[in-house]
Design an enzyme around this catalytic site. Structure first.
Site, short mmCIF file in Angstrom:
data_model
loop_
_atom_site.label_atom_id
_atom_site.label_comp_id
_atom_site.label_asym_id
_atom_site.label_seq_id
_atom_site.Cartn_x
_atom_site.Cartn_y
_atom_site.Cartn_z
N SER A 694 0.80 -1.22 0.00
CA SER A 694 0.00 0.00 0.00
C SER A 694 0.83 1.27 0.00
O SER A 694 0.28 2.36 -0.13
CB SER A 694 -0.94 0.01 1.21
OG SER A 694 -0.21 -0.01 2.41
N LYS A 737 -6.53 3.63 8.60
CA LYS A 737 -5.60 4.60 8.02
C LYS A 737 -6.18 6.02 8.05
O LYS A 737 -5.48 6.98 8.35
CB LYS A 737 -5.25 4.19 6.59
CG LYS A 737 -4.42 2.91 6.49
CD LYS A 737 -4.22 2.48 5.06
CE LYS A 737 -3.40 1.20 4.96
NZ LYS A 737 -3.23 0.74 3.57
#
Length: 796
Positions: A694, A737
């Site tokens: 990611s 996140k």
């Protein structure tokens, strides 16, 4: 060479060769695990072709042979270098070939010899030898040792249950002390190496000392064994006597029509059995065990073990069920009282309770709360138990690596106990509690078994109604237990175990949620814990907010509660010293108490230069931000990666570098730069391992920023995997996140467009605080990261 071939294939040649041997030359026969002493007779099995040929040649020539012990008993054909140098000259009394084809010799030892050198190796092994006659030296020291050896030997023979009388007579009548030592060594159960040591000892005194030492060890072992046998026999006879007398007494009282009074222990067990409410087959099993206990002596070890076992069986809640009272409005109120936020989690729990109320006999799903530490997983289980009106028990599984911790130990082991599941049920005293299996992800398999596999039966509604604990040895119904699991992460849990549970994920709290939790729960709890009241001390919202932002950085609130406790303890000293209240604590009062702020908003500082981009990461304790730094130095085109990156993250960096090279023309970067420079990519906090795809977008943006000398906006963070075609691919952990981004002062987050499905999972406060940019390609990322204008940074 021709002669050797003839003798190797002709029996007549072997006879001639054996007959031609000189008196000081012997045919050598290697033996395995066998030592022959002079003046003793011993059968020897021979297997190898060379040994069979040597034995046959010696028999036909009427000659003696020399027996030498092999150094390695596993060797089939030992070389001369692999033999001991001291052996026994033996005459072959008889040569026997068995029906199965094996060959046996019956040999009588005559005298010791030592090998001077080997004369021939093939086809027969022969050696030049030196004979050793038995010494006849006698003195008081040797006679004393001989006398002691006879005494020890006679004692050993008396301790043996079936010692041959001929051996005792031989020991008493033999004259030669050297021969006596050999005779005893030959009959002792010694290792071949120990017997070889005796054979290799030529001096009478030294040989007697060695045999005395070996015999003394064996006699001591025989004495201890004899004492154990006597004690065991005495104890067995006493128990047998008690059992017979007890049975006779029972029959006498029965004939007289008298009621036999039970002992207090037995009476107590029978009274407990009457109230236990066990199933019929288990009650019959317990009655059988109580009857066995009556026939045992109270002093025996088995008595206490059986009584403990019965106490465990009788103490379990076989039939005790608490009544469930499911009130949906009350449950909703309890959840709101105990927890702030967590709306999705509360909604799922209410659904769970509603289904349980409408279908009490159905198999309810097993809930498993997964999330970082300190977010309220355990307290949610307690709230469910309170809403249901059931007992609550917690089973900690962290660090458990023995299957017996779940299934229990078998009763044959000393100190055996049931497993944690049965122990928890005895502790809570009901068959339908809420049982929280805490820290499921901390289990680990070992040589003692796999606790994960043991839990499969516990958590399977189709099997757990007949759960069998190894200690109890009888089935126990776990189907009424409401199991709730907790874990910090799912990666370490096997798929079959995850399949038996419904996973409910809890993410970290936002700043606003932490503030409300601190005001409603943490501050009040710490006031009571420190002996203070709200009239004596007040903590302002600004102070709480400063504690959240400057002194803690976590997904949960445990660290925040510790900091609140530290502040209250400081003022508790002042109040206990007589300072009048009320005391109002503001944000400015925290630094003298807690020291300088531990965390600061370093996003703007870390992204104020080209080559730095802010990424978003998922960790087992919640989301976090990470920085990607790129630099270029003169070199030969190498890519240097540091920061303890995993293999997947390294591949993302390589893909980002390839993508930048492919788009160098559109980015305005000279292609020769890549040939004349080394590019270094570093992710700070190098002591922390990092992995995953990611960070690909952040690495690509960092490289473009470094090569074009353009600065990334300081309040922009990004996540997403990249492909070599410039696509931005979806990633996981969006909720965690984005919460971390809002907590760290980020204002804009760049997310893959295919992650729009996760938008509803993001807390409303985070959605309000952040601007979300959904992208499909890296060109869109650059447009947002560089504020659209892509202004080149002025040269220093």
């Amino acid at each position: 060479m021709a002669v050797s071939e003839m003798t190797a294939t002709s029996p007549g040649g072997l006879e001639a060769q054996a007959a031609a041997a000189a008196d000081n030359t012997l045919i050598i026969l290697p033996v395995r695990n066998t030592v022959l002493f002079p003046h003793t007779v011993l059968p020897i099995a021979i297997q190898s072709e060379r040994n069979i040929a040597a034995a046959q040649a010696a028999v036909k020539a009427g000659r003696r042979i020399g027996l030498l012990l092999q150094l390695d008993p596993a060797k089939e054909d030992a070389a001369p270098e692999e033999l001991h140098r001291v052996g026994t000259i033996a005459s072959i009394v008889r040569y026997v070939t068995a029906p199965d084809g094996t060959h046996h010799l019956i040999c009588q030892g005559e005298e010791r010899f030592s090998v001077l050198d080997f004369v021939q190796r093939e086809p027969l092994l022969t050696a030049r030898i030196e004979r050793h006659a038995e010494p006849t030296l006698m003195n008081p020291e040797i006679e004393a040792r001989g006398l002691r050896l006879r005494e020890l030997t006679i004692e050993a023979l008396q301790l043996l249950p079936q010692a041959p009388a001929e051996l005792l007579s031989a020991v008493q009548n033999i004259d030669s002390l050297a021969s006596l030592a050999d005779l005893i060594a030959s009959f002792l159960d010694l290792k071949p190496a120990e017997k070889q040591a005796v054979l290799s000892t030529f001096g009478v005194r030294e040989r007697l000392d060695l045999v005395l030492e070996l015999l003394a060890q064996r006699v001591e072992v025989l004495r201890i064994s004899h004492e154990i046998d006597e004690r065991t026999k005495g104890a067995f006879d006493e128990r047998q006597k008690q059992a017979v007398l007890r049975e006779r007494l029972h029959q006498i009282r029965k004939q007289l029509g008298e009621d036999e009074e039970d002992s207090s222990d037995i009476a107590e067990l029978k009274a407990s059995l009457a109230k236990a409410g066990m199933p019929a087959e288990i009650e019959e099993h317990v009655r059988t065990q109580i009857a066995r206990l009556e026939r045992m002596g109270e002093a025996s070890a088995e008595y206490s073990m059986t009584r403990t076992y019965l106490e465990w069986l009788l103490a379990l809640p076989w039939s005790k069920l608490n009544k469930e009272e499911i009130d949906i409005d009350k449950a909703r109120r309890i959840l709101d009282e105990d927890h702030f936020g967590l709306d999705n989690i509360k909604r799922r729990i209410i659904e769970f309770l509603a289904v349980r109320k409408l279908n009490p006999e159905g198999h309810s799903p097993i809930l498993c709360f997964v999330g970082p530490p300190g977010v309220g997983k355990t307290s949610l289980g307690q709230s469910i138990a309170r809403a249901l009106g059931l007992g609550f028990v917690r089973v900690s599984l962290g660090g458990v690596h023995d299957e017996a911790e779940i299934r229990g130990h078998r009763r044959t082991y000393v100190g055996a106990l049931p497993g944690n599941i049965i122990q928890a049920l005895r502790k809570v005293g009901t068959r339908n509690p809420v049982m929280m299996l805490d820290e499921l992800d901390k289990l680990s398999a070992s040589a003692q078994g796999d606790p994960f596999s043991a839990l499969l039966e516990v958590l399977d509604p189709e099997q757990n109604h007949t759960f069998r604990d190894n200690y109890l040895g009888v089935p126990f119904d776990l189907s009424k237990v409401l199991f709730i699991g907790t874990a910090n992460m799912l990666d370490t849990m096997p798929a079959p175990l995850r399949d038996r549970m419904e996973i409910i994920e809890l993410t970290g709290y936002t700043e606003e949620e932490k503030l409300e939790i601190a005001k409603r729960y943490l501050f009040r709890r710490q006031l009571a814990a420190n002996g203070l009241t709200a009239q004596q001390l007040q903590l302002s919202d600004d102070a709480l907010r400063r504690l959240i932002t400057d002194y803690t950085r976590e997904a949960g609130v445990r660290g925040l509660e510790r900091q609140i406790s530290a502040v209250l303890r400081h003022y508790a000293v002042a109040i206990a010293s007589g300072q009048p209240g009320p005391i109002a604590v503001s944000a400015a009062d925290l630094s003298p108490i807690l020291g300088a702020p531990r965390y600061e908003n370093e996003v703007a500082m870390r992204t104020s230069v080209p080559g730095v981009a802010t990424g978003l990461a998922w960790t087992p304790v919640g989301g976090d931000i990470l920085f990607v730094e790129s630099s270029r130095v003169p070199g030969s085109g190498k890519l240097i990666l540091t920061g303890q990156l995993g293999e997947v993250m390294k591949e993302s960096a390589q893909a980002a570098m390839t993508l930048v090279k492919g788009q160098s023309e559109s980015l305005g970067v000279d292609a020769l730069v890549f040939e004349k420079s080394d590019v270094h990519i570093h992710v700070p906090a190098g002591a922390v391992p990092k992995d995953g795809p990611s960070a690909g977008v952040a690495i690509f943006t960092s490289l473009v920023s470094m090569l074009t000398q353009r600065t990334v906006s300081h309040d922009v963070a990004m996540t997403g995997e990249i492909s070599l075609r410039g696509l931005v691919l979806p990633v996981g952990g969006i909720k965690e996140k984005t919460v971390a981004a809002a907590r760290s002062g980020i204002r804009t987050v760049i997310l893959p467009a295919r992650n729009r499905r996760d938008f509803e999972d993001i807390p409303a406060s985070v959605r309000a605080a952040l601007q979300f940019i959904w992208v499909d390609r890296v060109e869109e990322v650059l447009s947002v990261a560089f504020n659209g204008g892509l202004t080149r940074r002025a040269a220093a």
